[in-house]
Design an enzyme around this catalytic site. Sequence first.
Site, PDB file in Angstrom:
ATOM      1  N   ASP A  51      -4.996  30.729  27.552  1.00  0.00           N
ATOM      2  CA  ASP A  51      -5.772  31.938  27.274  1.00  0.00           C
ATOM      3  C   ASP A  51      -7.064  31.938  28.102  1.00  0.00           C
ATOM      4  O   ASP A  51      -7.851  32.889  28.053  1.00  0.00           O
ATOM      5  CB  ASP A  51      -6.041  32.119  25.775  1.00  0.00           C
ATOM      6  CG  ASP A  51      -6.779  30.947  25.155  1.00  0.00           C
ATOM      7  OD1 ASP A  51      -7.081  29.966  25.876  1.00  0.00           O
ATOM      8  OD2 ASP A  51      -7.058  31.007  23.936  1.00  0.00           O
ATOM      9  N   SER A  52      -7.251  30.861  28.922  1.00  0.00           N
ATOM     10  CA  SER A  52      -8.314  30.884  29.933  1.00  0.00           C
ATOM     11  C   SER A  52      -8.062  32.004  30.941  1.00  0.00           C
ATOM     12  O   SER A  52      -8.946  32.321  31.748  1.00  0.00           O
ATOM     13  CB  SER A  52      -8.412  29.532  30.645  1.00  0.00           C
ATOM     14  OG  SER A  52      -7.132  29.095  31.068  1.00  0.00           O
ATOM     15  N   ASP A  90      -0.367  29.747  25.417  1.00  0.00           N
ATOM     16  CA  ASP A  90      -1.355  29.790  24.334  1.00  0.00           C
ATOM     17  C   ASP A  90      -1.105  30.987  23.422  1.00  0.00           C
ATOM     18  O   ASP A  90      -0.955  32.124  23.902  1.00  0.00           O
ATOM     19  CB  ASP A  90      -2.765  29.949  24.924  1.00  0.00           C
ATOM     20  CG  ASP A  90      -3.454  28.626  25.134  1.00  0.00           C
ATOM     21  OD1 ASP A  90      -3.144  27.662  24.404  1.00  0.00           O
ATOM     22  OD2 ASP A  90      -4.321  28.555  26.025  1.00  0.00           O
ATOM     23  N   LYS A 120       1.165  26.914  22.275  1.00  0.00           N
ATOM     24  CA  LYS A 120       0.029  26.031  21.949  1.00  0.00           C
ATOM     25  C   LYS A 120      -0.918  26.766  21.011  1.00  0.00           C
ATOM     26  O   LYS A 120      -1.191  27.956  21.214  1.00  0.00           O
ATOM     27  CB  LYS A 120      -0.703  25.606  23.231  1.00  0.00           C
ATOM     28  CG  LYS A 120      -1.970  24.775  22.957  1.00  0.00           C
ATOM     29  CD  LYS A 120      -2.455  24.008  24.175  1.00  0.00           C
ATOM     30  CE  LYS A 120      -3.297  24.804  25.145  1.00  0.00           C
ATOM     31  NZ  LYS A 120      -4.547  25.362  24.580  1.00  0.00           N
ATOM     32  N   GLU A 122      -4.690  26.264  18.688  1.00  0.00           N
ATOM     33  CA  GLU A 122      -5.916  25.476  18.542  1.00  0.00           C
ATOM     34  C   GLU A 122      -6.178  25.168  17.068  1.00  0.00           C
ATOM     35  O   GLU A 122      -6.121  26.075  16.235  1.00  0.00           O
ATOM     36  CB  GLU A 122      -7.115  26.242  19.126  1.00  0.00           C
ATOM     37  CG  GLU A 122      -7.019  26.439  20.630  1.00  0.00           C
ATOM     38  CD  GLU A 122      -8.253  27.104  21.228  1.00  0.00           C
ATOM     39  OE1 GLU A 122      -9.241  27.332  20.489  1.00  0.00           O
ATOM     40  OE2 GLU A 122      -8.220  27.400  22.434  1.00  0.00           O
ATOM     41  N   GLU A 189      -9.618  18.179  24.205  1.00  0.00           N
ATOM     42  CA  GLU A 189     -10.583  18.757  25.145  1.00  0.00           C
ATOM     43  C   GLU A 189     -11.992  18.269  24.858  1.00  0.00           C
ATOM     44  O   GLU A 189     -12.492  18.376  23.730  1.00  0.00           O
ATOM     45  CB  GLU A 189     -10.518  20.303  25.074  1.00  0.00           C
ATOM     46  CG  GLU A 189     -11.495  20.961  26.049  1.00  0.00           C
ATOM     47  CD  GLU A 189     -11.212  22.427  26.326  1.00  0.00           C
ATOM     48  OE1 GLU A 189     -10.187  22.960  25.853  1.00  0.00           O
ATOM     49  OE2 GLU A 189     -12.052  23.049  27.017  1.00  0.00           O
TER      50      GLU A 189
HETATM   51  O1  KIV Z   1      -6.589  28.013  28.073  1.00  0.00           O
HETATM   52  C1  KIV Z   1      -6.593  26.953  28.717  1.00  0.00           C
HETATM   53  O2  KIV Z   1      -6.620  26.935  29.966  1.00  0.00           O
HETATM   54  C2  KIV Z   1      -6.553  25.702  27.981  1.00  0.00           C
HETATM   55  C3  KIV Z   1      -6.793  24.437  28.747  1.00  0.00           C
HETATM   56  C4  KIV Z   1      -8.209  24.316  29.101  1.00  0.00           C
HETATM   57  C5  KIV Z   1      -6.286  23.251  28.045  1.00  0.00           C
HETATM   58  O3  KIV Z   1      -6.371  25.696  26.814  1.00  0.00           O
END
Ligand code: KIV
Length: 271
Positions: A51-52, A90, A120, A122, A189
């Site tokens: 989600d980055s 994510d 994934k 969190e 992280e």
């Molecule tokens: O969203 C992302 O890129 C991440 C990584 C930093 C692990 O969760």
Amino acid sequence: MSTHSEIKRITTHILQEMKGRGEKISMLTAYDYSMARMVDAAGMDVILVGDSASNVMAGHETTLPITLDQMIYHASSVVRGVKRALVVVDLPFGSYQGNSSEALRSAIRIMKESGAHAVKLEGGSEIKDSVVRILSAGVPVMGHLGLTPQSIYKFGTYAVRAREEAEAQKLMDDAKLLEQLGCFAVVLEKIPAKLARRVAEEVSIPMIGIGAGPHVDGQVLVVHDMLGINKEFSPKFLRRYADLNTIIEDAIGTYIRDVKNRDFPNEKEAY
Ligand code: KIV
């Protein structure tokens, strides 16, 4: 030259075997078809549609604004470019925290509409029910502990997490919980390297670090950061493997000059 059918896909089981024999797991983000093709062709084990994307693709300050539809768009583009890597996506902020039914619906949409291989989430004990529900549908789940960017307004800062004993203990308990629930791996992280090492030793599933030191089972970075497309983000844990920002700006500057000078296109480049 190998064909598509000869390529052995990376699975969650292969990642577990890698941890077993001490082989480090490589993981990198990608958000679009062309980048995913390059990352996969280079031999990456896991590609994370993070989600980055909210930061590096859309220019938002945080990961919070990206939607489930947008994540599915990015994920399906990535999946079309990947032949070998395991593709993990994510679940975005707001798509799984409400209740476990919503979490399952979101995970199923990602799997069905993008063709990705895992999701994934969190958090630890707070999202236990959602993790259980998604796993019960046969969807592999990767956890994410330590600095969890979807909680940035609760933390108030991107500083290193779990320096204090109480938070370190909760992180260890959460990692063990995620293992026990059936997650196949966990991202750690921005936590102290000593703590990450202990977690990787005490928990049997792979621990993938970002700013968590060298003694974990694998490493993940954001592709725009490690290729130097982004210049503004320079945390201590980041190693830059290229300066694509300069290369791209120089190339584009040359193109502009060539157009202005009537050098491009020349006769050979015309019909
Ligand atoms: O969203 C992302 O890129 C991440 C990584 C930093 C692990 O969760």
